[in-house]
Design a protein around this motif. Structure first.
Motif, mmCIF file in Angstrom:
data_model
loop_
_atom_site.group_PDB
_atom_site.id
_atom_site.type_symbol
_atom_site.label_atom_id
_atom_site.label_comp_id
_atom_site.label_asym_id
_atom_site.label_seq_id
_atom_site.Cartn_x
_atom_site.Cartn_y
_atom_site.Cartn_z
ATOM 1 N N PRO A 137 0.832 -1.211 0.000
ATOM 2 C CA PRO A 137 0.000 0.000 0.000
ATOM 3 C C PRO A 137 0.869 1.265 0.000
ATOM 4 C CG PRO A 137 -0.604 -1.499 1.804
ATOM 5 C CD PRO A 137 0.690 -1.975 1.238
ATOM 6 N N THR A 138 1.083 1.839 -1.147
ATOM 7 C CA THR A 138 1.909 3.039 -1.279
ATOM 8 C C THR A 138 1.066 4.292 -1.061
ATOM 9 O OG1 THR A 138 1.498 3.263 -3.646
ATOM 10 C CG2 THR A 138 3.384 1.882 -2.985
ATOM 11 N N GLU A 139 1.746 5.408 -0.837
ATOM 12 C CA GLU A 139 1.036 6.684 -0.701
ATOM 13 C C GLU A 139 0.220 6.986 -1.945
ATOM 14 O OE1 GLU A 139 3.070 10.167 0.629
ATOM 15 O OE2 GLU A 139 4.131 9.082 2.211
ATOM 16 N N ARG A 140 0.781 6.660 -3.101
ATOM 17 C CA ARG A 140 0.068 6.927 -4.364
ATOM 18 C C ARG A 140 -1.220 6.126 -4.482
ATOM 19 N NH1 ARG A 140 5.407 6.045 -7.706
ATOM 20 N NH2 ARG A 140 6.553 7.812 -6.889
ATOM 21 N N SER A 141 -1.198 4.902 -3.947
ATOM 22 C CA SER A 141 -2.375 4.047 -4.115
ATOM 23 C C SER A 141 -3.407 4.190 -3.000
ATOM 24 C CB SER A 141 -1.954 2.580 -4.246
ATOM 25 O OG SER A 141 -1.338 2.116 -3.068
ATOM 26 N N VAL A 142 -2.967 4.511 -1.774
ATOM 27 C CA VAL A 142 -3.922 4.552 -0.659
ATOM 28 C C VAL A 142 -3.870 5.843 0.151
ATOM 29 C CG1 VAL A 142 -3.956 2.029 -0.434
ATOM 30 C CG2 VAL A 142 -2.348 3.380 0.962
ATOM 31 N N GLY A 143 -2.919 6.729 -0.161
ATOM 32 C CA GLY A 143 -2.779 7.968 0.596
ATOM 33 C C GLY A 143 -1.748 7.822 1.704
ATOM 34 N N PRO A 144 -1.237 8.937 2.205
ATOM 35 C CA PRO A 144 -0.148 8.894 3.181
ATOM 36 C C PRO A 144 -0.515 8.243 4.515
ATOM 37 C CG PRO A 144 -0.758 11.177 2.689
ATOM 38 C CD PRO A 144 -1.542 10.293 1.779
ATOM 39 N N GLU A 145 -1.707 8.500 5.011
ATOM 40 C CA GLU A 145 -2.076 7.936 6.312
ATOM 41 C C GLU A 145 -2.218 6.413 6.241
ATOM 42 O OE1 GLU A 145 -5.301 8.445 9.924
ATOM 43 O OE2 GLU A 145 -5.431 9.778 8.205
ATOM 44 N N ALA A 146 -2.867 5.907 5.218
ATOM 45 C CA ALA A 146 -3.042 4.456 5.079
ATOM 46 C C ALA A 146 -1.714 3.772 4.785
ATOM 47 C CB ALA A 146 -4.062 4.145 4.001
ATOM 48 N N ALA A 147 -0.839 4.424 4.013
ATOM 49 C CA ALA A 147 0.485 3.851 3.744
ATOM 50 C C ALA A 147 1.285 3.756 5.036
ATOM 51 C CB ALA A 147 1.225 4.693 2.706
ATOM 52 N N ARG A 148 1.217 4.783 5.856
ATOM 53 C CA ARG A 148 1.910 4.770 7.153
ATOM 54 C C ARG A 148 1.333 3.678 8.048
ATOM 55 N NH1 ARG A 148 6.751 6.119 9.022
ATOM 56 N NH2 ARG A 148 6.677 6.613 11.204
ATOM 57 N N ALA A 149 0.027 3.526 8.018
ATOM 58 C CA ALA A 149 -0.628 2.489 8.817
ATOM 59 C C ALA A 149 -0.156 1.098 8.397
ATOM 60 C CB ALA A 149 -2.150 2.597 8.695
ATOM 61 N N ALA A 150 -0.033 0.873 7.103
ATOM 62 C CA ALA A 150 0.427 -0.431 6.618
ATOM 63 C C ALA A 150 1.826 -0.738 7.159
ATOM 64 C CB ALA A 150 0.422 -0.459 5.092
ATOM 65 N N TRP A 151 2.694 0.266 7.107
ATOM 66 C CA TRP A 151 4.053 0.073 7.627
ATOM 67 C C TRP A 151 4.018 -0.246 9.119
ATOM 68 C CZ3 TRP A 151 6.484 3.151 11.311
ATOM 69 C CH2 TRP A 151 7.815 2.800 11.565
ATOM 70 N N LEU A 152 3.217 0.488 9.876
ATOM 71 C CA LEU A 152 3.123 0.267 11.315
ATOM 72 C C LEU A 152 2.592 -1.130 11.623
ATOM 73 C CD1 LEU A 152 3.363 1.565 14.165
ATOM 74 C CD2 LEU A 152 0.949 2.175 13.923
ATOM 75 N N ILE A 153 1.583 -1.550 10.896
ATOM 76 C CA ILE A 153 1.019 -2.890 11.098
ATOM 77 C C ILE A 153 2.073 -3.951 10.798
ATOM 78 C CG2 ILE A 153 -0.726 -4.530 10.278
ATOM 79 C CD1 ILE A 153 -1.708 -1.998 12.038
ATOM 80 N N ALA A 154 2.840 -3.762 9.737
ATOM 81 C CA ALA A 154 3.924 -4.715 9.430
ATOM 82 C C ALA A 154 4.965 -4.718 10.534
ATOM 83 C CB ALA A 154 4.561 -4.360 8.079
ATOM 84 N N GLN A 155 5.326 -3.548 11.042
ATOM 85 C CA GLN A 155 6.295 -3.458 12.136
ATOM 86 C C GLN A 155 5.839 -4.278 13.335
ATOM 87 O OE1 GLN A 155 9.491 -2.089 11.286
ATOM 88 N NE2 GLN A 155 9.337 -0.937 13.160
ATOM 89 N N HIS A 156 4.567 -4.227 13.633
ATOM 90 C CA HIS A 156 4.051 -4.873 14.838
ATOM 91 C C HIS A 156 3.593 -6.314 14.619
ATOM 92 C CE1 HIS A 156 3.322 -0.697 16.805
ATOM 93 N NE2 HIS A 156 4.588 -1.057 16.816
ATOM 94 N N ALA A 157 3.787 -6.849 13.443
ATOM 95 C CA ALA A 157 3.405 -8.240 13.161
ATOM 96 C C ALA A 157 4.532 -9.184 13.595
ATOM 97 C CB ALA A 157 3.071 -8.410 11.684
ATOM 98 N N ASP A 158 5.032 -8.976 14.790
ATOM 99 C CA ASP A 158 6.210 -9.695 15.268
ATOM 100 C C ASP A 158 6.043 -11.206 15.372
ATOM 101 O OD1 ASP A 158 7.860 -7.416 15.590
ATOM 102 O OD2 ASP A 158 6.872 -6.947 17.473
ATOM 103 N N ARG A 159 4.836 -11.672 15.492
ATOM 104 C CA ARG A 159 4.597 -13.114 15.587
ATOM 105 C C ARG A 159 4.118 -13.693 14.264
ATOM 106 N NH1 ARG A 159 3.550 -10.229 19.522
ATOM 107 N NH2 ARG A 159 4.501 -10.566 21.539
ATOM 108 N N GLN A 160 4.184 -12.888 13.214
ATOM 109 C CA GLN A 160 3.767 -13.311 11.868
ATOM 110 C C GLN A 160 4.901 -12.977 10.896
ATOM 111 O OE1 GLN A 160 0.160 -10.923 12.457
ATOM 112 N NE2 GLN A 160 -0.941 -12.626 11.492
ATOM 113 N N LEU A 161 5.965 -13.732 11.006
ATOM 114 C CA LEU A 161 7.150 -13.420 10.209
ATOM 115 C C LEU A 161 6.890 -13.528 8.712
ATOM 116 C CD1 LEU A 161 10.030 -14.925 12.365
ATOM 117 C CD2 LEU A 161 9.010 -12.645 12.402
ATOM 118 N N ASP A 162 5.949 -14.372 8.314
ATOM 119 C CA ASP A 162 5.605 -14.439 6.898
ATOM 120 C C ASP A 162 5.034 -13.105 6.425
ATOM 121 O OD1 ASP A 162 3.427 -15.070 8.645
ATOM 122 O OD2 ASP A 162 2.279 -15.866 6.963
ATOM 123 N N VAL A 163 4.257 -12.446 7.258
ATOM 124 C CA VAL A 163 3.706 -11.129 6.916
ATOM 125 C C VAL A 163 4.838 -10.113 6.830
ATOM 126 C CG1 VAL A 163 2.205 -9.248 7.709
ATOM 127 C CG2 VAL A 163 1.434 -11.625 7.900
#
Length: 154
Positions: free
Chosen positions: A44-70
């Motif tokens: 989800p890039t800024e171009r495709s979803v906007g800056p807030e949603a792109a930032r959210a995607a990154w944060l969610i990935a950061q916190h997926a510590d028990r889902q290494l496949d993600v």
């Protein structure tokens, strides 16, 4: 998801195991949703979803510590987006470090703090620590000593 993450983040290290479980369930649910999004749409890039949603995607990935496949998928897709200028090199560096620590490898950029010893934040092990600030500068991250002042006990 980002607002819910921020509201419950303090539970991650709570001494109350029930509160920790709330955090774990939340991050797992968010990780599952991010996996669905990445499978259907890529990173989800800024171009495709906007800056807030792109930032959210990154944060969610950061916190997926028990889902290494993600996290692995997010790193791969985000690296492709960085290569075409559609994602942040700095954010990718943080996510790469987070994944490295979760996989038991040395991190490259020293973004993940493992402890505080003698009043100083100590990163999880880093490759070539003598070149840490050089690598950090290359991806737009401030020098380690400046970065860690946020984590120092007051």
């Amino acid at each position: 998801m980002m607002a819910e993450d921020a509201a419950t983040a303090p539970l991650a290290n709570s001494p109350d195991l029930v509160e920790q479980a709330v955090w774990r369930r939340l991050t797992a649910r968010h990780g599952d949703r991010l996996a669905e999004i990445m499978a259907g749409h890529g990173w989800p890039t800024e171009r495709s979803v906007g800056p807030e949603a792109a930032r959210a995607a990154w944060l969610i990935a950061q916190h997926a510590d028990r889902q290494l496949d993600v996290q692995r998928r997010a790193v791969a897709l985000m690296a492709e987006a960085v290569a075409v200028g559609a994602a942040s090199t700095r954010d990718l560096a943080f996510l790469q470090d987070r994944l490295a620590v979760n996989e038991g490898r040395e991190q490259r950029y020293g973004t993940q703090i493992g402890a505080v010893a003698d009043g100083r934040p100590v990163p999880w092990p880093c490759e070539e620590p003598e070149r840490l600030d050089e690598r950090r500068a290359g991806v737009g991250i401030e020098p380690f000593d400046e970065y860690t002042t946020r984590f120092a006990p007051r």
